[in-house]
Every structure is written in C-alpha cells, then in structure tokens.
Design a protein around this motif. Structure first.
Motif, PDB file in Angstrom:
ATOM      1  N   TYR A  33       0.848  -1.200   0.000  1.00 19.20           N
ATOM      2  CA  TYR A  33       0.000   0.000   0.000  1.00 19.20           C
ATOM      3  C   TYR A  33       0.885   1.253   0.000  1.00 19.20           C
ATOM      4  O   TYR A  33       1.924   1.266   0.655  1.00 19.20           O
ATOM      5  CB  TYR A  33      -0.856   0.074   1.269  1.00 19.20           C
ATOM      6  N   TRP A  34       0.400   2.293  -0.661  1.00 21.32           N
ATOM      7  CA  TRP A  34       0.984   3.627  -0.532  1.00 21.32           C
ATOM      8  C   TRP A  34      -0.072   4.573   0.039  1.00 21.32           C
ATOM      9  O   TRP A  34      -1.230   4.574  -0.431  1.00 21.32           O
ATOM     10  CB  TRP A  34       1.448   4.159  -1.878  1.00 21.32           C
ATOM     11  N   TYR A  35       0.342   5.354   1.021  1.00 21.11           N
ATOM     12  CA  TYR A  35      -0.508   6.383   1.620  1.00 21.11           C
ATOM     13  C   TYR A  35       0.274   7.695   1.626  1.00 21.11           C
ATOM     14  O   TYR A  35       1.498   7.711   1.559  1.00 21.11           O
ATOM     15  CB  TYR A  35      -0.894   6.029   3.060  1.00 21.11           C
ATOM     16  N   TYR A  48      -2.944   0.450  -4.088  1.00 21.69           N
ATOM     17  CA  TYR A  48      -2.818  -0.832  -3.414  1.00 21.69           C
ATOM     18  C   TYR A  48      -2.501  -1.905  -4.449  1.00 21.69           C
ATOM     19  O   TYR A  48      -3.151  -1.982  -5.492  1.00 21.69           O
ATOM     20  CB  TYR A  48      -4.129  -1.134  -2.692  1.00 21.69           C
ATOM     21  N   PHE A  49      -1.479  -2.719  -4.162  1.00 16.78           N
ATOM     22  CA  PHE A  49      -1.093  -3.858  -4.990  1.00 16.78           C
ATOM     23  C   PHE A  49      -1.375  -5.144  -4.212  1.00 16.78           C
ATOM     24  O   PHE A  49      -1.064  -5.241  -3.028  1.00 16.78           O
ATOM     25  CB  PHE A  49       0.412  -3.817  -5.312  1.00 16.78           C
ATOM     26  N   GLN A  50      -1.918  -6.139  -4.900  1.00 17.16           N
ATOM     27  CA  GLN A  50      -2.105  -7.452  -4.295  1.00 17.16           C
ATOM     28  C   GLN A  50      -1.681  -8.501  -5.312  1.00 17.16           C
ATOM     29  O   GLN A  50      -2.353  -8.730  -6.312  1.00 17.16           O
ATOM     30  CB  GLN A  50      -3.556  -7.669  -3.895  1.00 17.16           C
ATOM     31  N   GLY A  51      -0.529  -9.128  -5.044  1.00 21.51           N
ATOM     32  CA  GLY A  51      -0.028 -10.183  -5.910  1.00 21.51           C
ATOM     33  C   GLY A  51       0.059  -9.725  -7.354  1.00 21.51           C
ATOM     34  O   GLY A  51       0.593  -8.662  -7.656  1.00 21.51           O
ATOM     35  N   ASN A  52      -0.497 -10.541  -8.254  1.00 22.08           N
ATOM     36  CA  ASN A  52      -0.466 -10.238  -9.683  1.00 22.08           C
ATOM     37  C   ASN A  52      -1.740  -9.559 -10.177  1.00 22.08           C
ATOM     38  O   ASN A  52      -1.901  -9.345 -11.380  1.00 22.08           O
ATOM     39  CB  ASN A  52      -0.255 -11.534 -10.484  1.00 22.08           C
ATOM     40  N   SER A  53      -2.636  -9.235  -9.244  1.00 28.22           N
ATOM     41  CA  SER A  53      -3.882  -8.578  -9.632  1.00 28.22           C
ATOM     42  C   SER A  53      -3.620  -7.144 -10.057  1.00 28.22           C
ATOM     43  O   SER A  53      -2.605  -6.548  -9.686  1.00 28.22           O
ATOM     44  CB  SER A  53      -4.859  -8.579  -8.455  1.00 28.22           C
ATOM     45  N   ASP A  56      -5.216  -1.320  -7.334  1.00 29.05           N
ATOM     46  CA  ASP A  56      -6.312  -0.392  -7.046  1.00 29.05           C
ATOM     47  C   ASP A  56      -5.715   1.008  -7.009  1.00 29.05           C
ATOM     48  O   ASP A  56      -5.076   1.382  -6.033  1.00 29.05           O
ATOM     49  CB  ASP A  56      -6.946  -0.764  -5.705  1.00 29.05           C
ATOM     50  N   LYS A  57      -5.941   1.779  -8.073  1.00 32.03           N
ATOM     51  CA  LYS A  57      -5.338   3.110  -8.205  1.00 32.03           C
ATOM     52  C   LYS A  57      -6.308   4.220  -7.827  1.00 32.03           C
ATOM     53  O   LYS A  57      -6.070   5.389  -8.144  1.00 32.03           O
ATOM     54  CB  LYS A  57      -4.904   3.342  -9.650  1.00 32.03           C
TER      55      LYS A  57
END
Lengths: 114, 111
Positions: A33-35, A48-53, A56-57
C-alpha cells in the motif's frame, strides 16, 4: 529485511521536477500500500497492490502520480512535474495479503517541493 | 465507501491518568488495527483486533464488530504515550484489504 524499508527518508525537489520514491516490503508479503500524509492530517490512500492482480489506483490524486511493483516485491511511486501541494510524507505498508492480516508501515519519505 | 470516525479528536491528560479512545465504523469489517504515530511520524502497530479483546501491558483494546465500534484503553498514561492514535479498517468492497483510516485522536500527556 525485518521491516518495511523506504528510501529516501527525505527528499527536497524543485517544483516541476520528477521524483521517485522506493518501498521494499517485508519478505513474503504480497500486499503493498501507498498512503500520503500532509502536515497535521490523516492518512490518504493512494494505491494498493495485491499479488499479480491489477492494482487499485483509486486514490491517486492526478495523472502525475503513478506506481509500479516489480516482481511482486519492490515498489516505486513516481510523481511527475511536482507541485508544492505534493509536499507530504509518503508512507508504504505491506501485509501478507489476505483479508485478515496485519499491515506494517515503513518510516516514510518526507517530500518537500520548493 | 466505509466511514471511520474517531473520538475525541484531541485529548490532554496528566501523567498517570486513564483514557478511552473510540473508533466507529459504518460497515462490517473483517480487519481492524490500532496504530500509534509517534512524534517522529513512525506508525507503530498496537493491536490487530477485528473482534474481541486484547491486552498488551498498559494498553488494551476491544472491538464489538456487530455494533461497529472499537475502543482503545490506555491506563496509567506516560509522556511517551503522546502522539496520534489511528484506527484503520478493511473496506468490504475491496475484500476488506484496503485499509481506511480514521482522522485520529491526538493525545498529549503532560508530566
């Protein structure tokens, strides 16, 4: 490493320049995650990054902001043509990635645009 | 999206006093965390507590998920407890993975 590592700790840049902020998550953590936290304010979700999905930008404030995560590990947040309102502390966190796990934060990068 | 409200926004205590911080949230959650942001800006994990009660030294936390609130108790406060306390919850529409933060409670403990 033992914790989430961010670099640089501090960055001063001139208005209009591009900057790159780096995050090394905890080994084995698939979620990242970046905040952003402006002075005296709460935490604003960026991406938010989750694995290879697909990431969420939904929190990126403008198209000057982008982020990538290479090899499912290290992430880079890039801000193009920086503006003074981009000055803030940028915080990265990682977690094991399921819905039930704890997130851990790095120490942050303090960005100052002059 | 989910709304997270914390109260009180500011709290001033004399060293040795007890306090209760509250976090209300507007939707079901499967994860909830309490953090302490120290004066240097570092976010310190206090509790991962989607439900139930946990204790760690002078701190304890209780989450009543069915009533959509969590409480953080600080007993015998010390000056090192000063800082901002944040509650963060996972948002349902992202599979509870995206953390949404409350606005925080700013605590000042005076000697």
């Amino acid at each position: 490493g033992a914790g989430v590592s961010q670099s640089p700790s501090n960055k001063v840049t001139e208005k209009g320049k591009d900057v790159e902020l780096r995050c090394d998550p905890i080994s084995g953590h698939t979620a990242l995650y970046w905040y952003r936290q402006s002075l005296g304010q709460g935490l604003e979700f960026l991406i938010y990054f989750q694995g290879n999905s697909a990431p969420d930008k939904s929190g990126l404030p403008s198209d000057r902001f982008s982020a990538e995560r290479t090899g499912g590990s290290v992430s880079t947040l890039t801000i193009q043509r920086t503006q003074q309102e981009d000055s803030a502390v940028y915080l990265c966190a990682s977690s094991l990635g399921s819905a039930y796990t704890e997130a851990f934060f790095g120490q942050g990068t303090r960005l100052t645009v002059v | 999206g989910i709304q997270v409200e914390q109260s009180p926004p500011d709290l001033i205590l004399q060293e040795g006093a007890n306090s209760t911080l509250r976090c209300n949230f507007s939707d079901s959650v499967n994860n909830l965390q309490w953090f302490h942001q120290n004066p240097w800006g570092q976010l310190i994990n206090l509790f991962y507590i989607p439900s139930g009660t946990k204790q760690n030294g002078r701190l304890s936390a209780t989450t009543v998920a069915t009533e959509r609130y969590s409480l953080l108790y600080i007993s015998s406060s010390q000056t090192t407890d000063s800082g901002v306390y944040f509650c963060a919850v996972g948002e349902r529409r992202t599979g509870f993975q995206k953390l949404v933060f409350g606005t925080g409670t700013r605590l000042l403990v005076s000697p």
